[in-house]
Design a protein around this motif. Structure first.
Motif, PDB file in Angstrom:
ATOM      1  N   SER A 208       0.831  -1.207   0.000  1.00  0.00           N
ATOM      2  CA  SER A 208       0.000   0.000   0.000  1.00  0.00           C
ATOM      3  C   SER A 208       0.862   1.252   0.000  1.00  0.00           C
ATOM      4  O   SER A 208       2.014   1.225   0.448  1.00  0.00           O
ATOM      5  N   SER A 209       0.290   2.345  -0.470  1.00  0.00           N
ATOM      6  CA  SER A 209       1.022   3.613  -0.478  1.00  0.00           C
ATOM      7  C   SER A 209       0.779   4.395   0.793  1.00  0.00           C
ATOM      8  O   SER A 209       1.475   5.360   1.082  1.00  0.00           O
ATOM      9  N   THR A 210      -0.255   3.996   1.547  1.00  0.00           N
ATOM     10  CA  THR A 210      -0.498   4.645   2.841  1.00  0.00           C
ATOM     11  C   THR A 210      -0.352   3.572   3.916  1.00  0.00           C
ATOM     12  O   THR A 210      -0.561   2.384   3.649  1.00  0.00           O
ATOM     13  N   GLU A 211      -0.028   3.995   5.117  1.00  0.00           N
ATOM     14  CA  GLU A 211       0.186   3.014   6.191  1.00  0.00           C
ATOM     15  C   GLU A 211      -1.172   2.419   6.605  1.00  0.00           C
ATOM     16  O   GLU A 211      -2.101   3.169   6.910  1.00  0.00           O
ATOM     17  N   PRO A 212      -1.304   1.090   6.584  1.00  0.00           N
ATOM     18  CA  PRO A 212      -2.600   0.506   6.942  1.00  0.00           C
ATOM     19  C   PRO A 212      -2.873   0.637   8.440  1.00  0.00           C
ATOM     20  O   PRO A 212      -1.947   0.614   9.252  1.00  0.00           O
ATOM     21  N   THR A 213      -4.133   0.736   8.800  1.00  0.00           N
ATOM     22  CA  THR A 213      -4.488   0.765  10.222  1.00  0.00           C
ATOM     23  C   THR A 213      -4.673  -0.675  10.710  1.00  0.00           C
ATOM     24  O   THR A 213      -4.844  -1.598   9.898  1.00  0.00           O
ATOM     25  N   GLU A 214      -4.694  -0.837  12.033  1.00  0.00           N
ATOM     26  CA  GLU A 214      -4.935  -2.175  12.620  1.00  0.00           C
ATOM     27  C   GLU A 214      -6.265  -2.738  12.124  1.00  0.00           C
ATOM     28  O   GLU A 214      -6.379  -3.915  11.792  1.00  0.00           O
ATOM     29  N   ASP A 215      -7.279  -1.866  12.073  1.00  0.00           N
ATOM     30  CA  ASP A 215      -8.611  -2.309  11.642  1.00  0.00           C
ATOM     31  C   ASP A 215      -8.595  -2.823  10.210  1.00  0.00           C
ATOM     32  O   ASP A 215      -9.225  -3.836   9.899  1.00  0.00           O
TER      33      ASP A 215
END
Ligand code: URA
Length: 430
Positions: A395-402
């Protein structure tokens, strides 16, 4: 003739005539004499009462006749009803080129959780997927293949009616689906058509009974148009191959064409499709087509054909040699905390989850992040040990835990041993 009478007739379950069907389609699409509300009513009664073979054929004909059609030619064509990780067209175009077949492929872009082959090709910088029909035909004559997006003057009625079906809950009707798919195939002019009908949790056809009815309906339409059709049913209870997402799937295709991956499911499906098309269109035996299939991959001819296709449409074929190009900033590796056999809950959730990272479009005008994707490390029927890697998210953005938990929840790890079912689950022969 008027639309209210036609709707009332269908409401009493009487079949419509050719004139009544073309009056409806033309009135809605070309003449604007039938409103969205009236067309919705018509679609709803068809949705409820269905259409017989004649009505389905006439409806398809009205869609085809609403725009331009290419003349019938000795070309091959292939259509997938849509699945997760479905990179078959990316592979089939160069393989069929190298095997000496001609293929003009018209494909869609992704919308909602379904991927689009055009978006996958556009992972290559400057790739031009907006060829006119004339340009695409010329390219097929020159190199044996071309891929282009849906042109507005090809089955325009299907485009307008599909958009209405989409917002009125009338997509899931077998005659409407069969006519919509086949009208585009007929208008593109290929003589030999293979339909890859996906069946399972990640497909809009969930079971084999519906698949057989849809397959027979599509075949009936094509036969009336003098086309030869092979319906292949493949499982969508697991994604096809390891990679999902535009650039990620291109990466897997390159791995296959360079001999770095021999993913069994992909090999089985692509071998079947390429050999069926080659036997039919080139008059070769099964054995000869199998030998040819392996030869074009193992010798690198299919890879060269892929590069030729990318270059012919303005893309940069050198990107094939640098797989890091297709890899985004964040790579998040997720492990399992449970040992057991892998099953998937609903495979289409992979597509939905990837929407949040820009791999697909919610609205037609959305921009795509070609590098967003998932690599599945363990698939349906495989055993995982505790702390084994389940998947990697690109991904280009940091994924969240959710977001990560959401993807993880698509995997259903069970203690019970499950047999991996065959990827090819049925067929309706030529
Ligand atoms: N694909 C199409 O092209 N049309 C449908 O109606 C459904 C899937």
């Amino acid at each position: 003739m008027n639309i209210v009478e036609i709707i009332n007739k269908k409401l009493t379950n009487k079949p419509l005539t050719e004139e009544e069907i073309s009056f409806t389609v033309n009135g809605f699409v070309s003449e604007d004499s039938i409103s969205d509300e009236e067309m919705t009513e018509w679609l709803k009664v068809v949705f409820e009462f269905g259409m017989n073979d004649d009505e389905t054929f006439w409806y398809t004909k009205a869609l085809v006749d609403s725009g331009d059609s290419l003349p019938l030619e000795d070309r091959v064509d292939k259509h997938s009803t849509g699945g997760i990780g479905d990179k078959v067209t990316l592979l089939l175009l160069p393989i069929s080129m190298a095997m000496g077949m001609n293929m003009l492929k018209m494909s869609g872009r992704s919308l909602g959780f379904t991927g689009g082959t055009i978006d996958k090709f556009e992972s290559f910088d400057n790739f031009n997927a907006s060829l006119s029909i004339e340009e695409a035909s010329k390219q097929v004559e020159k190199i044996g293949a071309a891929i282009t997006g849906q042109t507005p003057n090809l089955t325009p009625a299907d485009g307008k009616i599909y958009a209405l079906r989409d917002v009125t809950g009338t997509v899931n009707s077998i005659p409407l689906i069969a006519a919509s798919i086949m009208s585009k195939k007929i208008a593109t002019g290929a003589k030999y058509i293979l339909i890859d009908l996906k069946v399972g949790s990640g497909a809009f056809i969930k079971n084999m009974d519906d698949a057989m009815i849809l397959g027979d309906t599509m075949k009936n339409i094509a036969t009336k148009y003098g086309r030869e059709v092979f319906i292949l049913m493949t499982s969508m209870d697991r994604p096809l191959g390891q990679y999902i997402g535009n650039g990620a799937e291109v990466k897997e295709v390159i791995k296959i064409l360079t001999g770095k991956s021999k993913d069994e499911d992909i090999y089985e499906v692509i071998l079947k499709i390429a050999t069926e098309l080659a036997m039919k269109s080139k008059g070769l035996t099964e054995e000869e087509t199998k030998v040819l299939f392996h030869e074009v991959i193992d010798s690198g001819q299919a890879l060269e054909a892929f590069k030729e296709l990318i270059a012919a449409q303005g893309g940069n074929p050198e990107q094939i040699h640098d797989l890091s190009y297709f890899t985004p900033y964040y790579r998040t590796v997720i492990k399992t905390n449970q040992a057991g056999y892998v099953k998937f809950n609903d495979v289409s959730d992979f597509g939905k989850a990837l929407l949040e990272f820009g791999a697909g479009r919610i609205f037609k005008t959305d921009k795509i992040d070609h590098s967003a994707g998932i690599k599945i490390e363990k698939t349906f029927g495989e055993y995982v040990e505790r702390y084994d890697t389940l998947f990697t998210l690109f991904s280009s953005t940091e994924p969240t835990e959710d977001q990560l938990e959401n993807i993880k929840s698509i995997f259903n790890i069970t203690k019970e041993k499950i047999d991996k079912e065959n990827i090819i689950i049925g067929e309706i022969k030529w």
